[in-house]
Design an enzyme around this catalytic site. Structure first.
Site, PDB file in Angstrom:
ATOM      1  N   CYS A 101      15.743   7.006  32.461  1.00  0.00           N
ATOM      2  CA  CYS A 101      15.994   8.194  33.275  1.00  0.00           C
ATOM      3  C   CYS A 101      17.328   8.778  32.851  1.00  0.00           C
ATOM      4  O   CYS A 101      18.302   8.036  32.686  1.00  0.00           O
ATOM      5  CB  CYS A 101      16.023   7.795  34.749  1.00  0.00           C
ATOM      6  SG  CYS A 101      16.329   9.181  35.855  1.00  0.00           S
ATOM      7  N   HIS A 143       7.068   9.754  37.731  1.00  0.00           N
ATOM      8  CA  HIS A 143       8.515   9.555  37.689  1.00  0.00           C
ATOM      9  C   HIS A 143       9.245  10.790  38.226  1.00  0.00           C
ATOM     10  O   HIS A 143      10.155  10.677  39.056  1.00  0.00           O
ATOM     11  CB  HIS A 143       8.930   9.258  36.236  1.00  0.00           C
ATOM     12  CG  HIS A 143      10.408   9.081  36.025  1.00  0.00           C
ATOM     13  ND1 HIS A 143      10.966   7.908  35.586  1.00  0.00           N
ATOM     14  CD2 HIS A 143      11.439   9.957  36.189  1.00  0.00           C
ATOM     15  CE1 HIS A 143      12.282   8.063  35.499  1.00  0.00           C
ATOM     16  NE2 HIS A 143      12.603   9.301  35.854  1.00  0.00           N
ATOM     17  N   GLU A 144       8.829  11.973  37.747  1.00  0.00           N
ATOM     18  CA  GLU A 144       9.535  13.203  38.136  1.00  0.00           C
ATOM     19  C   GLU A 144       9.240  13.587  39.584  1.00  0.00           C
ATOM     20  O   GLU A 144      10.137  14.063  40.299  1.00  0.00           O
ATOM     21  CB  GLU A 144       9.180  14.358  37.191  1.00  0.00           C
ATOM     22  CG  GLU A 144       9.489  14.113  35.707  1.00  0.00           C
ATOM     23  CD  GLU A 144      10.916  13.685  35.414  1.00  0.00           C
ATOM     24  OE1 GLU A 144      11.811  13.948  36.240  1.00  0.00           O
ATOM     25  OE2 GLU A 144      11.134  13.071  34.353  1.00  0.00           O
ATOM     26  N   HIS A 147      11.476  11.888  41.900  1.00  0.00           N
ATOM     27  CA  HIS A 147      12.815  12.493  42.027  1.00  0.00           C
ATOM     28  C   HIS A 147      12.851  13.538  43.150  1.00  0.00           C
ATOM     29  O   HIS A 147      13.886  13.750  43.772  1.00  0.00           O
ATOM     30  CB  HIS A 147      13.224  13.186  40.721  1.00  0.00           C
ATOM     31  CG  HIS A 147      13.842  12.260  39.714  1.00  0.00           C
ATOM     32  ND1 HIS A 147      14.937  11.483  39.986  1.00  0.00           N
ATOM     33  CD2 HIS A 147      13.512  12.010  38.422  1.00  0.00           C
ATOM     34  CE1 HIS A 147      15.260  10.784  38.901  1.00  0.00           C
ATOM     35  NE2 HIS A 147      14.414  11.074  37.936  1.00  0.00           N
TER      36      HIS A 147
HETATM   37 ZN    ZN Z   1      14.394  10.344  36.019  1.00  0.00          ZN
END
Ligand code: ZN
Length: 179
Positions: A101, A143-144, A147
């Protein structure tokens, strides 16, 4: 005109906030933020980036999968803006894969993710989409999207034993190339 923005790192509270839904996709500031996010992902050679990583708590992310030294088998795709995404269904199957990341420097983790997901989102022209993604691209999305909810890949690890350093990860990738 687009400009790469500074990337914030673990410890910055914005990374732990839930991002706001974007209502006004046509606004100049939103379109500018999208261009700047793409420039930031390009500059960092990232395969994805989410707006909270540049301290903007909005539900925008960029998926920019391309093969590089970190992910030699990544599929090639144009950097694409994904707005207000939601995972509406997913596979039963969960697979572990290496992630890093831009906001968590120097380490890599072996992260369990759904093998396939179906996502609804709005594009930068305001059009709605429902799309199915598998494997590495499904991993980037998960993953995004995390966030946007204040979650990092560290929170998804099954064990601390699944963390390695960037240096050791590079060795691992080099050796897997030789096979
Ligand atoms: Zn990330």
């Amino acid at each position: 005109m687009s400009q790469a923005m500074p990337i914030i790192e673990l410890g910055n509270p914005v990374l732990r906030q839930s991002a706001k839904k974007v209502e006004n996709i046509g606004d100049r500031q939103i379109q500018q933020l999208i261009d700047n996010l793409i420039a930031t992902a390009n500059q960092a050679n990232g395969v994805g980036i989410a707006a909270p990583q540049v301290a903007q708590s909005s539900q925008i992310l960029i998926v920019a999968s391309h093969p590089n030294a970190r992910y030699p088998h990544a599929p090639e795709m144009e950097p694409t803006a994904i707005i207000n995404p939601q995972i509406v269904s997913h596979s039963e199957e969960i697979v572990k894969g290496w992630e890093g990341c831009l906001s968590v420097p120097v380490i890599r983790g072996l992260v369990p993710r759904y093998q396939a997901i179906e996502v609804t989102y709005i594009d930068r022209n305001g059009l709605s989409h429902k799309q199915y993604f598998t494997d590495f691209v499904a991993r980037i999305f998960q993953h995004e999207i995390d966030h946007l909810h204040g979650i990092t890949f560290l929170d998804r690890l099954a064990s601390n034993l699944d963390i390695i350093s960037e240096k050791e990860y590079e060795k691992l990738m080099k050796n897997s190339h030789k096979k």
